[in-house]
Each structure stands twice: as C-alpha cells, then as structure tokens.
Design an enzyme around this catalytic site. Structure first.
Site, PDB file in Angstrom:
ATOM      1  N   CYS A  74     -20.682 -35.330 -15.553  1.00 54.72           N
ATOM      2  CA  CYS A  74     -19.967 -34.821 -14.387  1.00 54.72           C
ATOM      3  C   CYS A  74     -18.634 -35.543 -14.243  1.00 54.72           C
ATOM      4  CB  CYS A  74     -20.813 -35.021 -13.131  1.00 54.72           C
ATOM      5  SG  CYS A  74     -20.053 -34.390 -11.626  1.00 54.72           S
ATOM      6  N   HIS A 132     -25.129 -26.601 -11.819  1.00 59.05           N
ATOM      7  CA  HIS A 132     -24.557 -27.936 -11.598  1.00 59.05           C
ATOM      8  C   HIS A 132     -23.407 -27.855 -10.596  1.00 59.05           C
ATOM      9  CE1 HIS A 132     -23.102 -32.005 -12.981  1.00 59.05           C
ATOM     10  NE2 HIS A 132     -21.985 -31.506 -12.474  1.00 59.05           N
ATOM     11  N   GLU A 133     -22.509 -26.903 -10.811  1.00 66.00           N
ATOM     12  CA  GLU A 133     -21.357 -26.757  -9.908  1.00 66.00           C
ATOM     13  C   GLU A 133     -21.800 -26.258  -8.534  1.00 66.00           C
ATOM     14  OE1 GLU A 133     -18.737 -28.215 -10.779  1.00 66.00           O
ATOM     15  OE2 GLU A 133     -19.255 -28.392 -12.896  1.00 66.00           O
ATOM     16  N   HIS A 143     -22.782 -28.954  -6.259  1.00 65.44           N
ATOM     17  CA  HIS A 143     -21.651 -29.605  -5.585  1.00 65.44           C
ATOM     18  C   HIS A 143     -21.342 -28.920  -4.254  1.00 65.44           C
ATOM     19  CE1 HIS A 143     -20.332 -32.645  -8.390  1.00 65.44           C
ATOM     20  NE2 HIS A 143     -20.358 -31.783  -9.394  1.00 65.44           N
TER      21      HIS A 143
END
Length: 175
Positions: A99, A141-142, A145
C-alpha cells in the site's frame, strides 16, 4: 496535472469514512487526473482520494500490465466514483498486498475472489463491473480506504502495533 502528496499511516484521515461525490465538475475530473498521475508516480496499482488527503469516494486503478483478463483497449485506467459493493463471492483468496500509504510493508490479506460493483465513471455515468482475481483484489483494497480501513487492520493487534511503530519511526526520521 499535478503530483499530490501521499498521506501515510498512522495519519487519522486514513481511518475516516469518505463522503460521496455529489456533483461532477471539471475540477472533479482534474482531481481524478491528478490522482492518476500521482498513482503512476508512486508505481501503484490503485489510489483512493483519502490517500492524498481528500475524504471523497473516488478511486483510480490501472493494472493493465498485470490483468489476467483480456479487456477492451480503453478499459484502463479505471475511474471509480461512489462505488457500491453489490456482490462478493464466498470463496476467499489469500495474497500479499502492499500500500502506498503503508510504505515498506507487505501483508497477507484474505479477500473474496470475485466481486461486482456499481459506480460512476469519469463522466458521471453509472456503470457496473464484475471483477475477479487481481482486479477484484485491488478494487477491494482501495474500497477499504473509502471505509477508513487499512490492510494493517487485517492483522492481529500485536502485529498491527509493531507495523505502526515502524511507520511512526520512519515518519519521524523523514520529517
């Protein structure tokens, strides 16, 4: 286009939930272009707006050199605004992730193998996308966020604390 400064853990902004984009303007698209340039500069596969300090539900992704699926020539880069996760497979796949906001760390994370999302594209047009393998992993994953979750949140408390201490030390040495 500008390269934007990256926010790194343990910055509190990375733990906050991002807010929806309410209107598309030229400024919104310029910001997405700047995000993309920043992601390329950092050699990333994806970037969420919060990683450059903006708490908006915007992702940029480009994995064209690593995608296992044959896609249309203009598929990448992907601009994903206000994504909704509408399907997730039950099958989980473990893989190491890195990341931009957690420099120098690789962490094994189990994620659904395939997903389906609904989102707005670069022009504000509604789209749906089914993704699997690497693309599904990068999107998830994004997306994490946007929800205020980092890959280190998948670690045990002890391991997460060790990583955070390393990141604080790294940050203090840079400043």
């Amino acid at each position: 286009m500008s390269i934007l400064p990256i926010v790194t853990a343990p910055d509190d902004r990375l733990k906050q939930k991002s807010q929806p984009v309410l209107e598309f303007t030229d400024q919104t698209r310029k910001f997405m272009d700047d995000m993309l340039k920043t992601m390329y500069h950092e050699d990333g596969a994806g970037l969420a707006a919060v990683q450059v300090g903006v708490l908006k539900r915007i992702l940029v992704i480009d994995i064209k050199d690593h995608d296992s699926v044959e896609r249309p020539k203009d598929f990448y880069p992907l601009f994903i605004v206000n994504p909704e996760m509408i399907e997730k497979s039950e099958e989980l796949i473990k893989s190491n992730e890195g990341c931009i906001s957690v420099p120098g760390q690789r962490i094994e994370v189990a994620r659904p193998e395939s997903i389906k999302i609904r989102y707005l594209d670069y022009h504000g047009k509604s789209q749906e996308l089914k993704a699997n393998d690497w693309l599904a992993r990068v999107i998830q994953h994004e997306y994490d966020h946007l929800e205020g979750k980092l890959m280190i949140d998948y670690l045990s408390n002890l391991k997460r604390d060790v990583v955070l201490r390393k990141l604080k030390k790294l940050k203090n040495n840079i400043v």
